[in-house]
Design a protein around this motif. Structure first.
Motif, PDB file in Angstrom:
ATOM      1  N   ASP B  15     -25.818  27.420  68.350  1.00 58.07           N
ATOM      2  CA  ASP B  15     -27.004  26.882  69.025  1.00 58.07           C
ATOM      3  C   ASP B  15     -28.188  27.792  68.703  1.00 58.07           C
ATOM      4  O   ASP B  15     -28.347  28.856  69.302  1.00 58.07           O
ATOM      5  N   ALA B  16     -28.997  27.384  67.742  1.00 55.03           N
ATOM      6  CA  ALA B  16     -30.063  28.256  67.233  1.00 55.03           C
ATOM      7  C   ALA B  16     -31.183  28.462  68.248  1.00 55.03           C
ATOM      8  O   ALA B  16     -31.946  29.418  68.167  1.00 55.03           O
ATOM      9  N   MET B  17     -31.283  27.552  69.233  1.00 60.56           N
ATOM     10  CA  MET B  17     -32.402  27.612  70.174  1.00 60.56           C
ATOM     11  C   MET B  17     -32.058  28.399  71.444  1.00 60.56           C
ATOM     12  O   MET B  17     -32.927  28.658  72.275  1.00 60.56           O
ATOM     13  N   GLY B  18     -30.785  28.760  71.592  1.00 63.15           N
ATOM     14  CA  GLY B  18     -30.345  29.359  72.846  1.00 63.15           C
ATOM     15  C   GLY B  18     -30.777  30.808  73.024  1.00 63.15           C
ATOM     16  O   GLY B  18     -31.129  31.502  72.068  1.00 63.15           O
ATOM     17  N   GLY B  19     -30.746  31.243  74.278  1.00 65.79           N
ATOM     18  CA  GLY B  19     -31.020  32.649  74.585  1.00 65.79           C
ATOM     19  C   GLY B  19     -32.484  32.920  74.807  1.00 65.79           C
ATOM     20  O   GLY B  19     -33.345  32.093  74.521  1.00 65.79           O
ATOM     21  N   ASP B  20     -32.768  34.098  75.316  1.00 64.88           N
ATOM     22  CA  ASP B  20     -34.142  34.460  75.636  1.00 64.88           C
ATOM     23  C   ASP B  20     -35.007  34.570  74.384  1.00 64.88           C
ATOM     24  O   ASP B  20     -36.221  34.501  74.449  1.00 64.88           O
ATOM     25  N   ILE B  40     -21.389  28.506  58.631  1.00 68.12           N
ATOM     26  CA  ILE B  40     -22.282  28.388  59.786  1.00 68.12           C
ATOM     27  C   ILE B  40     -23.035  27.063  59.766  1.00 68.12           C
ATOM     28  O   ILE B  40     -23.536  26.648  58.725  1.00 68.12           O
ATOM     29  N   VAL B  41     -23.105  26.419  60.918  1.00 68.03           N
ATOM     30  CA  VAL B  41     -24.022  25.294  61.089  1.00 68.03           C
ATOM     31  C   VAL B  41     -25.024  25.709  62.164  1.00 68.03           C
ATOM     32  O   VAL B  41     -24.642  25.951  63.316  1.00 68.03           O
ATOM     33  N   LEU B  42     -26.283  25.820  61.769  1.00 66.18           N
ATOM     34  CA  LEU B  42     -27.321  26.173  62.751  1.00 66.18           C
ATOM     35  C   LEU B  42     -27.874  24.892  63.338  1.00 66.18           C
ATOM     36  O   LEU B  42     -28.388  24.033  62.599  1.00 66.18           O
ATOM     37  N   VAL B  43     -27.790  24.759  64.660  1.00 63.38           N
ATOM     38  CA  VAL B  43     -28.219  23.527  65.313  1.00 63.38           C
ATOM     39  C   VAL B  43     -29.496  23.801  66.108  1.00 63.38           C
ATOM     40  O   VAL B  43     -29.510  24.694  66.963  1.00 63.38           O
ATOM     41  N   GLY B  44     -30.553  23.046  65.805  1.00 66.44           N
ATOM     42  CA  GLY B  44     -31.801  23.248  66.538  1.00 66.44           C
ATOM     43  C   GLY B  44     -32.980  22.650  65.787  1.00 66.44           C
ATOM     44  O   GLY B  44     -32.795  21.848  64.866  1.00 66.44           O
ATOM     45  N   ASP B  87     -30.148  15.018  73.036  1.00 65.06           N
ATOM     46  CA  ASP B  87     -30.387  15.556  71.692  1.00 65.06           C
ATOM     47  C   ASP B  87     -30.726  17.054  71.740  1.00 65.06           C
ATOM     48  O   ASP B  87     -31.414  17.585  70.877  1.00 65.06           O
ATOM     49  N   SER B  88     -30.254  17.717  72.805  1.00 65.86           N
ATOM     50  CA  SER B  88     -30.471  19.169  72.880  1.00 65.86           C
ATOM     51  C   SER B  88     -29.550  19.875  71.892  1.00 65.86           C
ATOM     52  O   SER B  88     -28.499  19.352  71.513  1.00 65.86           O
ATOM     53  N   SER B  89     -29.959  21.079  71.490  1.00 65.37           N
ATOM     54  CA  SER B  89     -29.189  21.818  70.483  1.00 65.37           C
ATOM     55  C   SER B  89     -27.753  22.053  70.945  1.00 65.37           C
ATOM     56  O   SER B  89     -26.815  21.918  70.156  1.00 65.37           O
ATOM     57  N   ILE B  90     -27.546  22.377  72.239  1.00 71.20           N
ATOM     58  CA  ILE B  90     -26.185  22.654  72.693  1.00 71.20           C
ATOM     59  C   ILE B  90     -25.335  21.377  72.683  1.00 71.20           C
ATOM     60  O   ILE B  90     -24.176  21.392  72.269  1.00 71.20           O
ATOM     61  N   GLN B  91     -25.951  20.256  73.073  1.00 73.47           N
ATOM     62  CA  GLN B  91     -25.162  19.022  73.117  1.00 73.47           C
ATOM     63  C   GLN B  91     -24.866  18.509  71.706  1.00 73.47           C
ATOM     64  O   GLN B  91     -23.752  18.041  71.426  1.00 73.47           O
TER      65      GLN B  91
END
Lengths: 349, 349
Positions: B15-20, B40-44, B87-91
């Motif tokens: 999840d490329a968008m996650g975290g602070d 690696i698959v970067l999602v975001g 359509d969120s990065s985590i989902q």
């Protein structure tokens, strides 16, 4: 000696045999308290107590010895201690209070046994559903009251409400906090987070006269931003012991690292008090007693590892509680919330 | 992509968008992991992810970008994130795994949302009653697995048994512990101490094939004497956050004291790594991800404040879990204890 109002000359029964160090630490601590005008009854093995007293200057102090032939060991089960050690120092101390010979008890002995003796011998204040142990922990700012730290498990919502009410009295009348804030320990800040008991207790606390600030999380306990944190005794006991363990681990690691590096000279500085606030949190167990709130008389459960200063502080706290009529205020606070504690209305916001 | 055996070339959806810190930290962390042979698959957000990738040398690395138009914010409620941000990065990352595009997910985003998406999109391994979050904490010795740290509240005894079984697999096959010891978190060492759920779970654990050592207390967690500590998610979450808060408070106080004294030069030394082990415990949140155990695929919930190293470690942990067939071992371990988890016999010793 049920306390019915403010008492200017508190008399405290001190379990002389309790704690990891027994009379060697407890007796001098009690003498220090006596020098401040507190009447002391030392309960325990008369010969051993007298031997310690003889080493000190006690002229003019109000100190009495009451003999007790038995001692509750740290690994005795509370129920066994109650039944089989009727002449133990803690049980004799509680009976002394019950019969009017003192206003409160302080013990650093087996805490389960102290709680059991307190509950069984002294009994509850009418209206109290479950007495609770209030841990008083130093934080980055003012101390925080964590309640309950182990007198109960599987607490019901109305018990949690009463814990908050009792801690409010303690904070106001013993710790001198003006308008204490009360949080309930949960796993998220938003209302609705937590387990079933916490979510219901949230409602009750919100409708009480307490200054309720809502859910607080584990990370908020040591910041000093909240005065009182309410929780079930299982969670509170885990939290208390975890804090103690982690603080000690960190302290041990810090000292090791200082010793093992070329910075070893700093290890020496550490021990000279350069890190006072750090040490105060790490050693909090040695500075605080946990009042057992909700009994007809004052019982302070001191940490087994209490040093002399910690014991003196516990005796002072017992005396302050008596002087400031904590029991009267407890009864008032509980009476004012009788309906709330009796019948939680699950549909209320 | 349900894991049915050992997979030598794990492919991890990050999840490329996650975290602070979002892509700025996550993307370079993923590139580091790719350099070790992890696909690696970067999602975001494709543009933002690509911009970060362009700053780095990615030649010859197996890195793909999958676009996701939405981001779950840290204060979004998990249920809302599930329903309103499909359509969120985590989902999208979870769906990718579900549909066979990757073997596992790592996210430093909103942990409640990660847990909810994992549970809803990926589903449970047959036989798992409640998936649980396993916190991996550094101690004075080896790391300890604390399970559950917040996926569940009000756990039943058989859930606690399953937490122990799942953590045993994690310890053996991911952390490389030979014969992990398992304790249950309680408020006294002796059997019979604790609340109702803990006392019943004690019996179940005793009758399991685990190396069960009985009750452990809060103070035992950080000594490193036990490999796995089982508890309800409410207690575990409080414990985790309390540890984090206390460690940070102590660290802050230590730095303050160094700055404010004539010892201020030491403050500088502190930051040069003289206190590596101390810092490791204080900063543990930045070093570990919490695997969500019991789902059909690997989900690692990283701390929101994760730095690059922490994120890389989480991706490595996901890859190791896939390579070592953690899912197969989980299913086996649970199947072997099916009867115990289904029908706790309350009369057994």
């Amino acid at each position: 000696m049920p306390n019915t109002g403010e008492i200017q000359a508190p008399r405290i029964a001190v379990d002389a045999m309790g704690g990891d160090f027994g009379p060697r630490i407890v007796v001098p601590a009690a003498v220090d308290a006596a020098r401040e005008g507190i009447s002391i009854v030392l309960v325990g093995d008369e010969q051993r107590v007298k031997a310690e007293l003889d080493k000190l200057d006690t002229q003019g102090l109000d100190i009495e010895i009451v003999h007790a032939s038995q001692v509750v060991e740290m690994d005795d089960k509370p129920a066994d201690a109650l039944r089989r050690k009727k002449d133990s120092s803690i049980q004799v101390a509680c009976r002394l209070v019950k019969e009017g010979g003192a206003h409160g008890v302080v013990s650093a002995g087996n805490s389960g046994a102290s709680v059991a003796c307190g509950m069984f011998v002294l009994g509850r204040i009418p209206g109290v559903q479950r007495p609770a142990l209030a841990g008083i922990l130093p934080t980055e700012k003012n101390p925080v009251v964590l309640i309950d730290v182990g007198a109960n498990v599987d607490s019901k919502p109305q018990h949690l409400l009463q814990f908050g009410l009792m801690a409010d009295v303690l904070a106001r009348h013993v710790l001198g906090v003006q308008d204490p804030s009360v949080g309930i320990l949960s796993i998220g800040e938003e209302e609705g987070k937590g387990n079933a008991a916490v979510r219901e207790a949230f409602d009750l606390l919100k409708r009480s006269q307490l200054r309720f600030i809502g859910n607080v999380e584990g990370r908020d306990i040591f910041t000093g931003e909240v005065d009182i944190v309410v929780c079930d005794g299982f969670v509170g006991n885990v939290a208390l012991k975890l804090s103690e363990g982690l603080a000690r681990s960190l302290s041990r690691i810090l000292k090791d690292e200082l010793k093992s590096s070329w910075l070893s000279m700093l290890g020496t500085l550490l021990s000279f008090g350069a890190f006072k606030r750090f040490k105060k949190i790490v050693d909090y167990a040695e500075y605080g007693g946990a009042p057992l709130l909700g009994l007809r008389d004052i019982v302070i459960v001191a940490h087994g590892k209490s040093n002399e200063l910690a014991m003196t502080n516990c005796i002072r706290m017992a005396a302050t509680s008596v002087r400031n009529n904590v029991h009267g205020h407890l009864a008032e606070g509980l009476a004012a919330h009788k309906d709330l504690a009796a019948k939680p209305d699950r549909n209320a916001a």
